[in-house]
Design a protein around this motif. Structure first.
Motif, short mmCIF file in Angstrom:
data_model
loop_
_atom_site.label_atom_id
_atom_site.label_comp_id
_atom_site.label_asym_id
_atom_site.label_seq_id
_atom_site.Cartn_x
_atom_site.Cartn_y
_atom_site.Cartn_z
N ARG A 19 0.78 -1.09 -0.06
CA ARG A 19 -0.22 -0.07 -0.23
C ARG A 19 0.85 1.26 -0.04
NH1 ARG A 19 -3.31 -3.26 3.43
NH2 ARG A 19 -5.13 -4.04 2.24
N ALA A 20 1.80 1.18 0.91
CA ALA A 20 2.78 2.64 0.81
C ALA A 20 3.54 2.63 -0.37
CB ALA A 20 3.82 2.10 2.07
N ALA A 21 4.05 1.70 -1.22
CA ALA A 21 4.40 1.63 -2.22
C ALA A 21 3.77 1.87 -3.52
CB ALA A 21 5.23 0.24 -2.68
N GLY A 22 2.27 2.10 -3.20
CA GLY A 22 1.10 2.65 -4.37
C GLY A 22 0.52 1.26 -5.21
N VAL A 23 0.88 0.01 -4.57
CA VAL A 23 0.08 -1.16 -5.20
C VAL A 23 -1.25 -1.13 -4.67
CG1 VAL A 23 0.14 -3.58 -5.34
CG2 VAL A 23 2.41 -2.42 -5.12
N GLN A 24 -2.00 -1.32 -5.58
CA GLN A 24 -3.48 -1.15 -5.57
C GLN A 24 -4.30 -2.80 -5.80
OE1 GLN A 24 -5.34 1.89 -7.46
NE2 GLN A 24 -3.89 3.62 -6.82
N TRP A 25 -4.97 -3.32 -5.07
CA TRP A 25 -5.51 -4.59 -5.36
C TRP A 25 -7.07 -4.56 -4.79
CZ3 TRP A 25 -1.91 -4.03 -1.73
CH2 TRP A 25 -2.29 -4.57 -0.59
N LYS A 26 -8.12 -5.13 -5.31
CA LYS A 26 -9.34 -5.13 -5.08
C LYS A 26 -9.97 -6.76 -5.51
CE LYS A 26 -13.72 -2.51 -5.67
NZ LYS A 26 -14.46 -3.49 -4.74
N GLY A 27 -10.84 -7.24 -4.40
CA GLY A 27 -11.62 -8.38 -4.79
C GLY A 27 -10.75 -9.61 -4.47
N TRP A 28 -9.65 -9.77 -4.25
CA TRP A 28 -8.96 -11.08 -3.97
C TRP A 28 -7.65 -10.92 -2.70
CZ3 TRP A 28 -3.72 -11.21 -4.65
CH2 TRP A 28 -3.13 -10.06 -5.40
N ASP A 29 -7.24 -11.94 -2.38
CA ASP A 29 -6.37 -12.04 -1.52
C ASP A 29 -5.60 -13.20 -1.51
OD1 ASP A 29 -4.88 -11.09 0.92
OD2 ASP A 29 -6.30 -10.68 2.03
N LEU A 30 -4.43 -13.21 -0.81
CA LEU A 30 -3.67 -14.50 -0.89
C LEU A 30 -4.09 -15.51 0.05
CD1 LEU A 30 -0.12 -12.90 -0.63
CD2 LEU A 30 -1.11 -13.86 -2.49
N ALA A 31 -3.88 -16.83 -0.50
CA ALA A 31 -4.72 -17.94 0.39
C ALA A 31 -3.67 -19.26 0.22
CB ALA A 31 -6.09 -18.27 -0.03
N ASN A 32 -4.11 -20.06 1.27
CA ASN A 32 -3.55 -21.58 1.13
C ASN A 32 -4.66 -22.53 0.73
OD1 ASN A 32 -0.75 -21.17 2.00
ND2 ASN A 32 -1.38 -20.65 3.89
N PHE A 33 -4.24 -23.59 0.05
CA PHE A 33 -5.37 -24.62 -0.38
C PHE A 33 -4.85 -25.78 0.26
CE2 PHE A 33 -5.70 -20.81 -3.10
CZ PHE A 33 -7.06 -20.67 -3.33
N PRO A 34 -5.24 -26.05 1.26
CA PRO A 34 -4.69 -27.30 2.06
C PRO A 34 -4.87 -28.66 1.14
CG PRO A 34 -6.13 -26.04 3.40
CD PRO A 34 -6.38 -25.46 2.18
N GLU A 35 -5.88 -28.68 0.64
CA GLU A 35 -6.24 -29.88 -0.18
C GLU A 35 -5.18 -30.13 -1.17
OE1 GLU A 35 -10.28 -30.50 -1.41
OE2 GLU A 35 -11.08 -29.98 0.61
N LEU A 36 -4.72 -29.27 -1.73
CA LEU A 36 -3.65 -29.05 -2.95
C LEU A 36 -2.25 -28.83 -2.53
CD1 LEU A 36 -5.75 -27.07 -5.81
CD2 LEU A 36 -5.42 -29.61 -5.55
N ARG A 39 -0.37 -22.45 -2.43
CA ARG A 39 -0.71 -21.09 -2.13
C ARG A 39 -1.12 -20.39 -3.53
NH1 ARG A 39 3.50 -16.38 0.05
NH2 ARG A 39 3.87 -15.82 -2.11
N GLY A 40 -2.18 -19.52 -3.22
CA GLY A 40 -2.35 -18.85 -4.38
C GLY A 40 -3.35 -17.61 -4.31
N ALA A 41 -3.90 -17.19 -5.09
CA ALA A 41 -5.12 -16.02 -5.09
C ALA A 41 -6.26 -16.64 -5.14
CB ALA A 41 -4.93 -15.10 -6.22
N VAL A 42 -7.18 -15.79 -4.26
CA VAL A 42 -8.64 -16.34 -4.11
C VAL A 42 -9.58 -15.18 -4.24
CG1 VAL A 42 -8.67 -16.26 -1.59
CG2 VAL A 42 -10.32 -17.69 -3.01
N ALA A 43 -10.63 -15.10 -4.89
CA ALA A 43 -11.54 -13.90 -4.72
C ALA A 43 -12.37 -13.89 -3.35
CB ALA A 43 -12.63 -14.21 -6.19
N VAL A 44 -12.40 -12.77 -2.99
CA VAL A 44 -13.05 -12.59 -1.58
C VAL A 44 -14.24 -11.77 -1.86
CG1 VAL A 44 -10.86 -12.93 -0.28
CG2 VAL A 44 -11.64 -10.42 -1.33
N GLU A 45 -14.56 -11.32 -3.13
CA GLU A 45 -16.09 -10.63 -3.46
C GLU A 45 -16.10 -11.06 -4.92
OE1 GLU A 45 -14.52 -6.13 -4.13
OE2 GLU A 45 -14.38 -6.68 -2.17
N ASP A 46 -17.19 -10.61 -5.25
CA ASP A 46 -17.36 -10.78 -6.76
C ASP A 46 -16.63 -9.77 -7.72
OD1 ASP A 46 -19.48 -12.55 -6.43
OD2 ASP A 46 -21.19 -11.07 -6.33
#
Length: 127
Positions: A19-36, A39-46
């Motif tokens: 955020r301090a460096a000016g990076v902007q993101w919306k609608g996703w976050d980093l997540a772990n997928f235990p079954e697989l 680690r990757g990205a997952v949508a947290v909203e439409d």
């Protein structure tokens, strides 16, 4: 759930740095997928069609192109080897090693520190 959001000190620090460096993101976050076991990205909203998922200023990224001169001192690696290397992915790996070796003196420390120590592909996992 099939995933868990990554919420630890390293990644919280990464988010603050981004955020301090000016990076902007919306609608996703980093997540772990235990079954697989990945680690990757997952949508947290439409996410709308055409929505920008992330915007990174050049100053916050790790950018290399064919014209990039050797970014580190000859004591780290021979500049001739950099010039003769034609594969950008090798140069990027080299650059990541250099930034990692700099520790907290690297302006990209928080980004490098949040990278996984091991990266498996789905092919390596037999998925």
């Amino acid at each position: 759930e099939p995933y868990t959001l990554i919420e630890d000190v390293r990644h919280d620090t990464l988010r603050l740095w981004a955020r301090a460096a000016g990076v902007q993101w919306k609608g996703w976050d980093l997540a772990n997928f235990p079954e697989l076991d990945v680690r990757g990205a997952v949508a947290v909203e439409d996410i709308a069609t055409g929505q920008t998922l992330v915007s990174v200023p050049l100053s916050a990224g790790l950018c290399l192109d064919a014209a990039t001169s050797c970014p580190f001192p000859a004591s780290f690696a021979a500049h001739e080897a950099w010039t003769e290397c034609l594969r950008w992915e090798f140069k990027m790996a080299w650059y990541l090693f250099w930034e990692k070796s700099r520790g907290r003196s690297s302006p990209k420390f928080e980004f490098i520190d949040a990278m996984p120590e091991r990266v498996d592909t789905l092919l390596q996992q037999g998925v």
